[in-house]
Scaffold this motif. Structure first.
Motif, PDB file in Angstrom:
ATOM      1  N   MET A 199      81.677  17.954  21.337  1.00 37.44           N
ATOM      2  CA  MET A 199      82.975  18.370  21.871  1.00 37.44           C
ATOM      3  C   MET A 199      82.765  19.053  23.219  1.00 37.44           C
ATOM      4  SD  MET A 199      85.803  20.910  20.180  1.00 37.44           S
ATOM      5  CE  MET A 199      87.495  20.840  20.713  1.00 37.44           C
ATOM      6  N   HIS A 200      83.507  18.622  24.234  1.00 35.30           N
ATOM      7  CA  HIS A 200      83.393  19.177  25.578  1.00 35.30           C
ATOM      8  C   HIS A 200      84.592  20.096  25.838  1.00 35.30           C
ATOM      9  CE1 HIS A 200      80.140  16.432  27.097  1.00 35.30           C
ATOM     10  NE2 HIS A 200      80.505  15.826  25.987  1.00 35.30           N
ATOM     11  N   VAL A 201      84.308  21.349  26.169  1.00 39.24           N
ATOM     12  CA  VAL A 201      85.343  22.359  26.362  1.00 39.24           C
ATOM     13  C   VAL A 201      85.256  22.899  27.787  1.00 39.24           C
ATOM     14  CG1 VAL A 201      86.271  24.576  25.564  1.00 39.24           C
ATOM     15  CG2 VAL A 201      85.210  22.993  23.924  1.00 39.24           C
ATOM     16  N   LEU A 202      86.386  22.925  28.470  1.00 37.94           N
ATOM     17  CA  LEU A 202      86.473  23.509  29.812  1.00 37.94           C
ATOM     18  C   LEU A 202      87.214  24.832  29.712  1.00 37.94           C
ATOM     19  CD1 LEU A 202      86.054  23.146  32.919  1.00 37.94           C
ATOM     20  CD2 LEU A 202      88.398  22.246  32.966  1.00 37.94           C
ATOM     21  N   VAL A 203      86.642  25.881  30.308  1.00 38.65           N
ATOM     22  CA  VAL A 203      87.220  27.225  30.233  1.00 38.65           C
ATOM     23  C   VAL A 203      87.522  27.723  31.645  1.00 38.65           C
ATOM     24  CG1 VAL A 203      86.841  29.617  29.507  1.00 38.65           C
ATOM     25  CG2 VAL A 203      85.911  27.732  28.144  1.00 38.65           C
ATOM     26  N   PHE A 204      88.744  28.182  31.872  1.00 40.75           N
ATOM     27  CA  PHE A 204      89.101  28.881  33.096  1.00 40.75           C
ATOM     28  C   PHE A 204      89.012  30.384  32.829  1.00 40.75           C
ATOM     29  CE2 PHE A 204      91.308  24.840  33.989  1.00 40.75           C
ATOM     30  CZ  PHE A 204      90.890  24.616  35.298  1.00 40.75           C
ATOM     31  N   GLN A 205      88.064  31.055  33.497  1.00 38.89           N
ATOM     32  CA  GLN A 205      87.904  32.507  33.368  1.00 38.89           C
ATOM     33  C   GLN A 205      88.304  33.143  34.692  1.00 38.89           C
ATOM     34  OE1 GLN A 205      83.985  33.815  32.207  1.00 38.89           O
ATOM     35  NE2 GLN A 205      84.574  35.961  32.092  1.00 38.89           N
ATOM     36  N   HIS A 206      89.155  34.160  34.639  1.00 37.94           N
ATOM     37  CA  HIS A 206      89.762  34.705  35.851  1.00 37.94           C
ATOM     38  C   HIS A 206      89.151  36.006  36.327  1.00 37.94           C
ATOM     39  CE1 HIS A 206      92.963  32.220  33.804  1.00 37.94           C
ATOM     40  NE2 HIS A 206      92.767  31.589  34.941  1.00 37.94           N
ATOM     41  N   PRO A 256      85.593  38.841  35.305  1.00 36.36           N
ATOM     42  CA  PRO A 256      84.388  38.909  34.485  1.00 36.36           C
ATOM     43  C   PRO A 256      84.577  39.617  33.156  1.00 36.36           C
ATOM     44  CG  PRO A 256      84.042  39.921  36.667  1.00 36.36           C
ATOM     45  CD  PRO A 256      85.458  39.484  36.593  1.00 36.36           C
ATOM     46  N   PHE A 257      85.564  40.509  33.047  1.00 37.30           N
ATOM     47  CA  PHE A 257      85.708  41.305  31.828  1.00 37.30           C
ATOM     48  C   PHE A 257      86.693  40.702  30.825  1.00 37.30           C
ATOM     49  CE2 PHE A 257      88.368  43.077  35.212  1.00 37.30           C
ATOM     50  CZ  PHE A 257      89.618  43.142  34.622  1.00 37.30           C
ATOM     51  N   GLU A 258      87.140  39.468  31.046  1.00 39.21           N
ATOM     52  CA  GLU A 258      87.947  38.760  30.053  1.00 39.21           C
ATOM     53  C   GLU A 258      87.318  37.399  29.819  1.00 39.21           C
ATOM     54  OE1 GLU A 258      92.170  38.980  29.641  1.00 39.21           O
ATOM     55  OE2 GLU A 258      92.340  40.397  31.314  1.00 39.21           O
ATOM     56  N   GLY A 259      86.444  37.340  28.817  1.00 39.50           N
ATOM     57  CA  GLY A 259      85.726  36.110  28.515  1.00 39.50           C
ATOM     58  C   GLY A 259      86.166  35.496  27.199  1.00 39.50           C
ATOM     59  N   LEU A 260      85.305  34.664  26.646  1.00 37.11           N
ATOM     60  CA  LEU A 260      85.624  33.950  25.412  1.00 37.11           C
ATOM     61  C   LEU A 260      85.641  34.848  24.186  1.00 37.11           C
ATOM     62  CD1 LEU A 260      83.571  30.701  26.013  1.00 37.11           C
ATOM     63  CD2 LEU A 260      86.052  30.807  25.690  1.00 37.11           C
ATOM     64  N   GLY A 261      84.958  35.976  24.242  1.00 42.94           N
ATOM     65  CA  GLY A 261      84.941  36.876  23.095  1.00 42.94           C
ATOM     66  C   GLY A 261      84.437  36.180  21.844  1.00 42.94           C
ATOM     67  N   ALA A 262      85.179  36.321  20.757  1.00 46.71           N
ATOM     68  CA  ALA A 262      84.763  35.746  19.475  1.00 46.71           C
ATOM     69  C   ALA A 262      84.818  34.222  19.457  1.00 46.71           C
ATOM     70  CB  ALA A 262      85.631  36.309  18.351  1.00 46.71           C
ATOM     71  N   MET A 263      85.419  33.609  20.474  1.00 45.62           N
ATOM     72  CA  MET A 263      85.414  32.150  20.542  1.00 45.62           C
ATOM     73  C   MET A 263      84.035  31.611  20.889  1.00 45.62           C
ATOM     74  SD  MET A 263      89.040  31.142  22.378  1.00 45.62           S
ATOM     75  CE  MET A 263      88.882  32.327  23.734  1.00 45.62           C
ATOM     76  N   ALA A 264      83.237  32.389  21.627  1.00 45.00           N
ATOM     77  CA  ALA A 264      81.928  31.906  22.080  1.00 45.00           C
ATOM     78  C   ALA A 264      81.001  31.562  20.915  1.00 45.00           C
ATOM     79  CB  ALA A 264      81.292  32.923  23.021  1.00 45.00           C
ATOM     80  N   PRO A 265      80.753  32.474  19.974  1.00 49.80           N
ATOM     81  CA  PRO A 265      79.894  32.091  18.846  1.00 49.80           C
ATOM     82  C   PRO A 265      80.506  30.999  17.985  1.00 49.80           C
ATOM     83  CG  PRO A 265      80.823  34.287  18.506  1.00 49.80           C
ATOM     84  CD  PRO A 265      81.119  33.896  19.918  1.00 49.80           C
ATOM     85  N   TRP A 266      81.812  30.975  17.872  1.00 50.91           N
ATOM     86  CA  TRP A 266      82.478  29.932  17.086  1.00 50.91           C
ATOM     87  C   TRP A 266      82.191  28.552  17.692  1.00 50.91           C
ATOM     88  CZ3 TRP A 266      85.922  25.960  17.062  1.00 50.91           C
ATOM     89  CH2 TRP A 266      86.545  25.640  15.850  1.00 50.91           C
ATOM     90  N   LEU A 267      82.307  28.448  19.019  1.00 50.31           N
ATOM     91  CA  LEU A 267      82.030  27.173  19.691  1.00 50.31           C
ATOM     92  C   LEU A 267      80.545  26.838  19.636  1.00 50.31           C
ATOM     93  CD1 LEU A 267      84.363  27.679  22.777  1.00 50.31           C
ATOM     94  CD2 LEU A 267      84.674  25.954  20.984  1.00 50.31           C
ATOM     95  N   ALA A 268      79.707  27.864  19.773  1.00 48.64           N
ATOM     96  CA  ALA A 268      78.259  27.623  19.734  1.00 48.64           C
ATOM     97  C   ALA A 268      77.830  27.088  18.377  1.00 48.64           C
ATOM     98  CB  ALA A 268      77.512  28.906  20.063  1.00 48.64           C
ATOM     99  N   GLU A 269      78.394  27.621  17.315  1.00 45.44           N
ATOM    100  CA  GLU A 269      78.047  27.160  15.972  1.00 45.44           C
ATOM    101  C   GLU A 269      78.377  25.684  15.782  1.00 45.44           C
ATOM    102  OE1 GLU A 269      80.126  29.700  13.322  1.00 45.44           O
ATOM    103  OE2 GLU A 269      78.906  31.469  13.786  1.00 45.44           O
ATOM    104  N   ARG A 270      79.363  25.208  16.522  1.00 46.82           N
ATOM    105  CA  ARG A 270      79.778  23.810  16.410  1.00 46.82           C
ATOM    106  C   ARG A 270      79.180  22.952  17.509  1.00 46.82           C
ATOM    107  NH1 ARG A 270      82.437  27.370  14.036  1.00 46.82           N
ATOM    108  NH2 ARG A 270      83.641  26.943  12.158  1.00 46.82           N
TER     109      ARG A 270
END
Length: 248
Positions: free
Chosen positions: A1-8, A10-24
């Motif tokens: 799965m390819h995911v594109l993230v727009f981050q605006h 530095p202090f607002e990132g993926l948070g808990a989504m990051a490990p969730w995506l990494a696990e998959r």
């Protein structure tokens, strides 16, 4: 799965989504708009999911942040291509604007852990959620699902979108558009670290207002709240990414 993230920022990132995506084992490309030449925007045909994160700027701040124009155009193209999109806070406002909804100042700022109240459309994503009828603001102490907020603006519900939730401070807390676009004014991806990062970088926004918490109260939220929010986020990502058909 390819995911594109727009981050605006530095202090607002993926948070808990990051490990969730990494696990998959998702392949994640982050466009850091606060860095010059963060990366070329990929062809939409290569992307399975777009995540548009939050930020302190307004969707109207194109003079100060000219990259907003290109981001808006990409979101508009993604909507036409029916690419699944998730927008959080500013991200939801950017998507709502591209769907024809106005973005404006909310009647009150809303910062901290405050409950949202679900509408029937939310059951498309979270079948077990307890829904309410109508969207009249509840008293400040009314029960609901406690989620994290940090916003001073809001969006009008775009034509064709279904309202997902409201809160006592904000009528439009989320929308579902044609089963492949979700915008949330609130944050389900928070961890204690991401809350702390926001406080360090934006504590000046903690004004005296009915729906603005203190830093101490925000940091004292129990672990159960984070766990519930992160479970809801995982279910939302599954809904948008249709991961049950991709993963073994």
């Amino acid at each position: 799965m390819h995911v594109l993230v727009f981050q605006h920022v530095p202090f607002e990132g993926l948070g808990a989504m990051a490990p969730w995506l990494a696990e998959r084992k998702a392949k994640v490309q982050v466009i850091r708009q606060y860095e010059p030449d963060s990366g070329l925007l990929p062809a939409l045909s290569a992307i399975d999911l777009i995540i548009v994160l939050g930020g302190p700027m307004s969707v109207h701040d194109t003079d100060h942040h000219p990259w907003l124009e290109a981001e808006k155009a990409y979101i508009q193209s993604a909507l036409r291509a029916k690419t699944p999109i998730l927008g959080l806070c500013l991200g939801a406002q950017l998507i709502a604007e591209q769907l024809g909804g106005a973005v404006r100042k909310n009647r009150l700022p809303e910062i901290g852990w405050w409950p949202v109240h679900w509408h029937a459309a939310a059951q498309h994503i979270w079948p077990e959620c307890q829904c309410v009828v109508g969207s009249e603001p509840e008293p400040i102490e009314a029960a609901g699902t406690r989620v994290f907020h940090w916003h001073g603006e809001t969006f009008d519900l775009p034509a064709g979108a279904q309202l997902l939730a409201h809160s006592a401070a904000c009528v439009n807390q989320g929308f579902l558009y044609r089963d492949y676009v979700v915008g949330l004014q609130f944050h389900l991806e928070m961890t204690p670290e991401t809350v702390e990062h926001l406080l360090v970088n934006a504590e000046d926004e903690l004004v005296d207002s009915p729906y603005v918490s203190t830093a101490e109260k925000m940091m004292s939220e129990p672990a159960d709240t984070y766990a519930l929010n992160q479970r809801l986020m995982g279910e939302l990502l599954t809904f948008l990414g249709n991961l049950e058909k991709i993963l073994p």
